[in-house]
Design a protein around this motif. Sequence first.
Motif, PDB file in Angstrom:
ATOM      1  N   PRO A   1      37.684  55.327  47.412  1.00  0.00           N
ATOM      2  CA  PRO A   1      37.483  53.916  47.072  1.00  0.00           C
ATOM      3  C   PRO A   1      38.823  53.229  46.835  1.00  0.00           C
ATOM      4  CG  PRO A   1      36.989  55.284  45.183  1.00  0.00           C
ATOM      5  CD  PRO A   1      37.305  56.214  46.317  1.00  0.00           C
ATOM      6  N   ARG A   2      38.940  52.032  47.326  1.00  0.00           N
ATOM      7  CA  ARG A   2      40.193  51.290  47.159  1.00  0.00           C
ATOM      8  C   ARG A   2      40.030  50.187  46.122  1.00  0.00           C
ATOM      9  NH1 ARG A   2      44.041  48.890  50.828  1.00  0.00           N
ATOM     10  NH2 ARG A   2      45.621  48.057  49.449  1.00  0.00           N
ATOM     11  N   GLN A   3      38.922  49.442  46.236  1.00  0.00           N
ATOM     12  CA  GLN A   3      38.735  48.320  45.314  1.00  0.00           C
ATOM     13  C   GLN A   3      37.273  47.909  45.258  1.00  0.00           C
ATOM     14  OE1 GLN A   3      41.090  44.886  46.223  1.00  0.00           O
ATOM     15  NE2 GLN A   3      40.763  44.009  44.211  1.00  0.00           N
ATOM     16  N   LYS A   4      36.815  47.666  44.040  1.00  0.00           N
ATOM     17  CA  LYS A   4      35.437  47.183  43.889  1.00  0.00           C
ATOM     18  C   LYS A   4      35.421  45.693  44.193  1.00  0.00           C
ATOM     19  CE  LYS A   4      31.707  47.023  40.532  1.00  0.00           C
ATOM     20  NZ  LYS A   4      31.316  47.339  39.157  1.00  0.00           N
ATOM     21  N   ILE A   5      34.549  45.291  45.094  1.00  0.00           N
ATOM     22  CA  ILE A   5      34.467  43.877  45.449  1.00  0.00           C
ATOM     23  C   ILE A   5      33.411  43.195  44.580  1.00  0.00           C
ATOM     24  CG2 ILE A   5      34.034  42.221  47.317  1.00  0.00           C
ATOM     25  CD1 ILE A   5      36.540  43.967  47.728  1.00  0.00           C
ATOM     26  N   ARG A  40      29.458  46.169  46.812  1.00  0.00           N
ATOM     27  CA  ARG A  40      30.472  46.364  47.851  1.00  0.00           C
ATOM     28  C   ARG A  40      31.755  46.988  47.303  1.00  0.00           C
ATOM     29  NH1 ARG A  40      31.213  41.025  51.188  1.00  0.00           N
ATOM     30  NH2 ARG A  40      31.169  40.103  49.135  1.00  0.00           N
ATOM     31  N   LEU A  44      38.997  53.371  51.815  1.00  0.00           N
ATOM     32  CA  LEU A  44      39.955  53.870  52.805  1.00  0.00           C
ATOM     33  C   LEU A  44      39.274  55.025  53.519  1.00  0.00           C
ATOM     34  CD1 LEU A  44      43.424  53.827  51.049  1.00  0.00           C
ATOM     35  CD2 LEU A  44      42.922  52.905  53.294  1.00  0.00           C
ATOM     36  N   THR A  83      41.399  53.422  58.388  1.00  0.00           N
ATOM     37  CA  THR A  83      40.923  52.037  58.297  1.00  0.00           C
ATOM     38  C   THR A  83      40.505  51.729  56.865  1.00  0.00           C
ATOM     39  OG1 THR A  83      39.390  50.414  59.257  1.00  0.00           O
ATOM     40  CG2 THR A  83      38.546  52.644  58.971  1.00  0.00           C
ATOM     41  N   ASP A  84      40.371  50.438  56.556  1.00  0.00           N
ATOM     42  CA  ASP A  84      40.072  50.051  55.166  1.00  0.00           C
ATOM     43  C   ASP A  84      38.927  49.028  55.096  1.00  0.00           C
ATOM     44  OD1 ASP A  84      41.356  47.918  56.317  1.00  0.00           O
ATOM     45  OD2 ASP A  84      42.759  47.573  54.681  1.00  0.00           O
ATOM     46  N   PRO A  85      37.752  49.389  55.571  1.00  0.00           N
ATOM     47  CA  PRO A  85      36.660  48.411  55.614  1.00  0.00           C
ATOM     48  C   PRO A  85      36.059  48.113  54.239  1.00  0.00           C
ATOM     49  CG  PRO A  85      35.838  50.563  56.216  1.00  0.00           C
ATOM     50  CD  PRO A  85      37.318  50.723  56.021  1.00  0.00           C
ATOM     51  N   ILE A  86      35.488  46.926  54.128  1.00  0.00           N
ATOM     52  CA  ILE A  86      34.665  46.619  52.952  1.00  0.00           C
ATOM     53  C   ILE A  86      33.242  47.022  53.320  1.00  0.00           C
ATOM     54  CG2 ILE A  86      33.727  44.756  51.530  1.00  0.00           C
ATOM     55  CD1 ILE A  86      36.447  43.325  51.929  1.00  0.00           C
ATOM     56  N   THR A 123      29.207  47.615  52.396  1.00  0.00           N
ATOM     57  CA  THR A 123      28.104  47.180  51.535  1.00  0.00           C
ATOM     58  C   THR A 123      27.142  48.347  51.369  1.00  0.00           C
ATOM     59  OG1 THR A 123      28.318  44.963  52.454  1.00  0.00           O
ATOM     60  CG2 THR A 123      26.266  45.449  51.301  1.00  0.00           C
ATOM     61  N   LEU A 136      28.266  51.552  58.912  1.00  0.00           N
ATOM     62  CA  LEU A 136      29.413  51.269  59.786  1.00  0.00           C
ATOM     63  C   LEU A 136      29.438  52.409  60.796  1.00  0.00           C
ATOM     64  CD1 LEU A 136      32.201  50.110  60.675  1.00  0.00           C
ATOM     65  CD2 LEU A 136      33.232  51.460  58.865  1.00  0.00           C
ATOM     66  N   PRO A 146      38.329  44.936  58.783  1.00  0.00           N
ATOM     67  CA  PRO A 146      39.294  45.944  58.330  1.00  0.00           C
ATOM     68  C   PRO A 146      40.496  46.070  59.264  1.00  0.00           C
ATOM     69  CG  PRO A 146      37.421  46.989  59.383  1.00  0.00           C
ATOM     70  CD  PRO A 146      37.093  45.537  59.301  1.00  0.00           C
ATOM     71  N   SER A 147      41.570  46.586  58.700  1.00  0.00           N
ATOM     72  CA  SER A 147      42.721  46.962  59.514  1.00  0.00           C
ATOM     73  C   SER A 147      42.426  48.340  60.088  1.00  0.00           C
ATOM     74  CB  SER A 147      43.966  47.071  58.649  1.00  0.00           C
ATOM     75  OG  SER A 147      44.167  45.883  57.959  1.00  0.00           O
TER      76      SER A 147
END
Lengths: 163, 189
Positions: free
Chosen positions: A106-110, A114, A118, A131-134, A136, A141, B129-130
């Motif tokens: 986990p990178r960040q809680k939105i 969500r 990473l 990749t670093d998708p958000i 839900t 994905l 995303p990147s």
Amino acid sequence: MIPSFHRFFGLALLCLGLAHAKDPGLEQIGSFGVQLIYATDGDVSAAGEQNKELDKGQIEELQNLKDLKFSHYRILGRDEKAILRGYENWATPLKPSKEILINFEPRQKIDENRYQMLLEYWQGGRKILTTDPILTKGKSLYLRGPKWRKGRLILEVKILELI
Amino acid sequence: MTEELFCKWVDDCLTPEEQLVVDAAAKDDPSLLEEMASIRELNTQVKAEFPASIEPPYPDFFNTQVMNRIRDEEKKISAPVSSGKNPWWSKIGFGWVPASALAVVLAFFAGSRMNHFTDGPELAQKILPSVYTPEEKHGARVIADSQGDVAAIVMEGLDAIGDEVDFAEANASVALPERYLLSLQRNTP
């Protein structure tokens, strides 16, 4: 003045407590699912006879994505792992094979549903993609993977649960 | 004695001539020696506590993001301006590039420091995303769904998996990443 025996006893208790304190980074904040799908326009039994079919909703979802549109889909394997607060974790959807691995952290809680994650895709012991998708919770994905047996491997990654 | 000379003295960088000046000053005022010793002690402690350099997490991904942002800024700057007048910011020219790169670096570190302990409603907008592929022969495309969320990532240039590979069997020839093994050790109670 605190007697030296009491000071020593207090210090020993403190050390014992610290030694047994759990690393907060290992706290589970959710669970992460990875499913490996075999997709083909040819003979679907090439992947094996016992693989399960995807549900209709998911087939429709995949067929709406141009690059992931195939006639048949089968589930080859799945894995579910804990999302840890402060550490990466790995999913191995092809157990016992380690040919394909997904690394996630986990990178960040939105918001409540969500998280920005990473993700890394590893194939044959080599890192192929970061990749670093958000993501839900509950929403898939798809990663289109390599060719295999006249078809394609597709990975579905999803946050299954957030605690 | 000047402050500059004192700093050079602490760091052992004095020239022979400067050393003579400092020795004379220390003879007149012995408290200088004590001050120098205490600062050196502090330096030693700081060096012991903090590493000389820190590698960012996911360094390859990090570097790519910085370079992407620089390239984006360069494109914006080099794009022709439609009106006849040049806006005020065009005078700054490529001065935006290092500033932008610095902003990315700071944002990355701030993000990695804050990590999971803060909410990020500002990121609640639709952001694709990147993607980064370490090997040049690989590529990746991001596909968004109708709501603007990422739906799929299409990886390209991947080696096909041999038809003879049977996933029901463990492939002993695959070298497992060191991080995978470390993670197993750490996460196993």
